[in-house]
Scaffold this motif. Structure first.
Motif, PDB file in Angstrom:
ATOM      1  N   UNK A  65      81.081  35.066  51.451  1.00  0.00           N
ATOM      2  CA  UNK A  65      79.925  34.612  52.219  1.00  0.00           C
ATOM      3  C   UNK A  65      78.617  35.027  51.549  1.00  0.00           C
ATOM      4  N   UNK A  66      78.569  36.247  51.043  1.00  0.00           N
ATOM      5  CA  UNK A  66      77.348  36.733  50.394  1.00  0.00           C
ATOM      6  C   UNK A  66      77.050  35.943  49.124  1.00  0.00           C
ATOM      7  N   UNK A  67      78.061  35.738  48.291  1.00  0.00           N
ATOM      8  CA  UNK A  67      77.870  35.031  47.027  1.00  0.00           C
ATOM      9  C   UNK A  67      77.474  33.579  47.277  1.00  0.00           C
ATOM     10  N   UNK A  68      78.205  32.909  48.146  1.00  0.00           N
ATOM     11  CA  UNK A  68      77.905  31.508  48.436  1.00  0.00           C
ATOM     12  C   UNK A  68      76.522  31.366  49.078  1.00  0.00           C
ATOM     13  N   UNK A  69      76.189  32.286  49.985  1.00  0.00           N
ATOM     14  CA  UNK A  69      74.890  32.230  50.633  1.00  0.00           C
ATOM     15  C   UNK A  69      73.744  32.370  49.649  1.00  0.00           C
ATOM     16  N   UNK A  70      73.896  33.268  48.665  1.00  0.00           N
ATOM     17  CA  UNK A  70      72.834  33.445  47.671  1.00  0.00           C
ATOM     18  C   UNK A  70      72.714  32.219  46.772  1.00  0.00           C
ATOM     19  N   UNK A  71      73.832  31.621  46.408  1.00  0.00           N
ATOM     20  CA  UNK A  71      73.782  30.433  45.561  1.00  0.00           C
ATOM     21  C   UNK A  71      73.099  29.270  46.296  1.00  0.00           C
ATOM     22  N   UNK A  72      73.399  29.111  47.591  1.00  0.00           N
ATOM     23  CA  UNK A  72      72.763  28.049  48.374  1.00  0.00           C
ATOM     24  C   UNK A  72      71.270  28.328  48.531  1.00  0.00           C
ATOM     25  N   UNK A  73      70.917  29.581  48.813  1.00  0.00           N
ATOM     26  CA  UNK A  73      69.504  29.935  48.978  1.00  0.00           C
ATOM     27  C   UNK A  73      68.725  29.698  47.689  1.00  0.00           C
ATOM     28  N   UNK A  74      69.335  30.009  46.537  1.00  0.00           N
ATOM     29  CA  UNK A  74      68.670  29.756  45.254  1.00  0.00           C
ATOM     30  C   UNK A  74      68.387  28.274  45.070  1.00  0.00           C
ATOM     31  N   UNK A  75      69.370  27.443  45.432  1.00  0.00           N
ATOM     32  CA  UNK A  75      69.177  25.994  45.294  1.00  0.00           C
ATOM     33  C   UNK A  75      68.039  25.508  46.192  1.00  0.00           C
ATOM     34  N   UNK A  76      68.009  26.002  47.426  1.00  0.00           N
ATOM     35  CA  UNK A  76      66.964  25.581  48.358  1.00  0.00           C
ATOM     36  C   UNK A  76      65.587  26.006  47.846  1.00  0.00           C
ATOM     37  N   UNK A  77      65.474  27.262  47.416  1.00  0.00           N
ATOM     38  CA  UNK A  77      64.180  27.783  46.976  1.00  0.00           C
ATOM     39  C   UNK A  77      63.706  27.174  45.666  1.00  0.00           C
ATOM     40  N   UNK A  78      64.600  27.083  44.691  1.00  0.00           N
ATOM     41  CA  UNK A  78      64.172  26.701  43.345  1.00  0.00           C
ATOM     42  C   UNK A  78      64.129  25.187  43.134  1.00  0.00           C
ATOM     43  N   UNK A  79      65.045  24.453  43.766  1.00  0.00           N
ATOM     44  CA  UNK A  79      65.064  23.006  43.562  1.00  0.00           C
ATOM     45  C   UNK A  79      64.160  22.264  44.535  1.00  0.00           C
ATOM     46  N   UNK A  80      64.022  22.811  45.755  1.00  0.00           N
ATOM     47  CA  UNK A  80      63.276  22.096  46.786  1.00  0.00           C
ATOM     48  C   UNK A  80      62.192  22.948  47.436  1.00  0.00           C
ATOM     49  N   UNK A  81      61.813  24.049  46.832  1.00  0.00           N
ATOM     50  CA  UNK A  81      60.907  24.985  47.487  1.00  0.00           C
ATOM     51  C   UNK A  81      59.435  24.661  47.367  1.00  0.00           C
ATOM     52  N   UNK A  82      59.064  23.665  46.596  1.00  0.00           N
ATOM     53  CA  UNK A  82      57.641  23.380  46.389  1.00  0.00           C
ATOM     54  C   UNK A  82      57.116  22.263  47.261  1.00  0.00           C
ATOM     55  N   UNK A  83      56.013  22.491  47.922  1.00  0.00           N
ATOM     56  CA  UNK A  83      55.334  21.441  48.688  1.00  0.00           C
ATOM     57  C   UNK A  83      56.203  20.853  49.780  1.00  0.00           C
ATOM     58  N   UNK A  84      56.210  19.517  49.850  1.00  0.00           N
ATOM     59  CA  UNK A  84      56.973  18.826  50.891  1.00  0.00           C
ATOM     60  C   UNK A  84      58.325  18.343  50.378  1.00  0.00           C
ATOM     61  N   UNK A  85      58.785  18.899  49.263  1.00  0.00           N
ATOM     62  CA  UNK A  85      60.040  18.454  48.677  1.00  0.00           C
ATOM     63  C   UNK A  85      61.208  18.749  49.604  1.00  0.00           C
ATOM     64  N   UNK A  86      62.037  17.756  49.817  1.00  0.00           N
ATOM     65  CA  UNK A  86      63.263  17.937  50.589  1.00  0.00           C
ATOM     66  C   UNK A  86      64.423  17.383  49.782  1.00  0.00           C
ATOM     67  N   UNK A  87      65.612  17.799  50.124  1.00  0.00           N
ATOM     68  CA  UNK A  87      66.781  17.312  49.403  1.00  0.00           C
ATOM     69  C   UNK A  87      68.053  17.909  49.960  1.00  0.00           C
ATOM     70  N   UNK A  88      69.154  17.534  49.380  1.00  0.00           N
ATOM     71  CA  UNK A  88      70.455  17.995  49.839  1.00  0.00           C
ATOM     72  C   UNK A  88      71.034  19.024  48.884  1.00  0.00           C
ATOM     73  N   UNK A  89      71.815  19.942  49.452  1.00  0.00           N
ATOM     74  CA  UNK A  89      72.591  20.901  48.673  1.00  0.00           C
ATOM     75  C   UNK A  89      74.047  20.736  49.078  1.00  0.00           C
ATOM     76  N   UNK A  90      74.896  20.450  48.105  1.00  0.00           N
ATOM     77  CA  UNK A  90      76.325  20.277  48.352  1.00  0.00           C
ATOM     78  C   UNK A  90      77.065  21.549  47.940  1.00  0.00           C
ATOM     79  N   UNK A  91      78.064  21.928  48.713  1.00  0.00           N
ATOM     80  CA  UNK A  91      78.871  23.083  48.323  1.00  0.00           C
ATOM     81  C   UNK A  91      80.342  22.807  48.625  1.00  0.00           C
ATOM     82  N   UNK A  92      81.189  23.400  47.823  1.00  0.00           N
ATOM     83  CA  UNK A  92      82.632  23.314  48.026  1.00  0.00           C
ATOM     84  C   UNK A  92      83.225  24.702  47.832  1.00  0.00           C
ATOM     85  N   UNK A  93      84.292  24.965  48.538  1.00  0.00           N
ATOM     86  CA  UNK A  93      85.045  26.206  48.377  1.00  0.00           C
ATOM     87  C   UNK A  93      86.514  25.827  48.351  1.00  0.00           C
TER      88      UNK A  93
END
Length: 249
Positions: free
Chosen positions: A26-54
């Motif tokens: 949970x910790x590892x997956x949560x950090x990877x998802x948070x990184x994607x949200x912050x770094x890929x979509x964190x600027x301005x009004x940018x929105x997008x999807x994050x896909x994950x699989x386990x």
């Protein structure tokens, strides 16, 4: 993010994975998802999807992937209090790779599943991942101390909403010259602690130090908070017990 933790918990239970291993996943997956949200979509009004699989690759390995479809922003020269999430991933994952391409970024991690004889998760680990957002409340602990109790899930979304409220409560408290000498950050009821939550702790500690206060953390021994502090390199932060007990550091 909180919904993903509930889904992963259900999958881990169905897969009969050990409790401590599921906590690490949970910790590892949560950090990877948070990184994607912050770094890929964190600027301005940018929105997008994050896909994950386990998935369980075999009896000894679980693989998780997190993919975004944005463009990661250049890393700032001043990282501030960032970087805890990467330390968590590197400490808990067996392997971690990042593949950047013109369609986005994919992070792939693997974790080794422990044997049956490995110890279970410590007492106090949640049987189910709390879906409540984090909350905070400042109260008197003694004539010269204030206690800031943080509760629930301290992930990126919760901390973003919680930070202004916490800062306002702390800055509204008189400085050491006004009688308050200590601030206790009580994490007893925190059910998930992401790197965003760690940043909040460090920021509040710095803010309190600016008031001339000493700062201590309070959390249960052997639980999730202690584990996150250890793997993120923050276990050195001063700690205190409950009122009437002896400080542990």
């Amino acid at each position: 993010m909180r919904r993903s933790r509930g889904l992963v918990q259900a999958w881990a239970d169905a897969s009969a994975l050990p409790g401590r291993f599921t906590e690490d996943l949970q910790l590892v997956l949560g950090e990877a998802i948070a990184n994607a949200v912050e770094h890929a979509y964190g600027g301005g009004d940018t929105t997008g999807e994050v896909d994950y699989t386990v998935c369980r690759v075999d009896d000894t390995t679980v693989e998780a992937t997190v993919a975004d479809h944005g463009t990661w922003r250049p890393r700032s020269a001043d990282a501030g209090h960032r970087g805890h999430g990467l330390r968590v991933i590197r400490s808990l994952a067996s392997t971690a790779t990042v593949d950047r391409h013109d369609r986005g970024t994919t992070v792939r991690v693997t974790l080794d599943v422990p044997g049956r004889d490995d110890p279970p998760a410590p007492a106090g680990a949640p049987a189910e991942w709390d879906v409540r957002p984090g909350t905070g409340h400042l109260a008197d602990e003694s004539p010269d101390a204030r206690r800031l109790a943080l509760r629930g899930d301290l992930d990126l979304i919760a901390v973003t909403a919680l930070r202004p409220e916490v800062f306002a409560q702390v800055t509204a408290t008189p400085s050491a010259a006004g009688g308050v000498r200590r601030l206790v950050l009580d994490l007893t009821d925190v059910t998930f602690l992401a790197s965003a939550g760690l940043r909040l702790l460090v920021e509040v500690a710095e803010l309190a130090a600016g008031h001339g206060w000493t700062v201590r953390l309070r959390y249960p021994a052997g639980g999730l908070v202690e584990r996150v502090l250890e793997v993120s390199g923050l276990s050195h932060l001063p700690r205190t017990g409950h009122p009437g007990s002896t400080p542990t550091s």
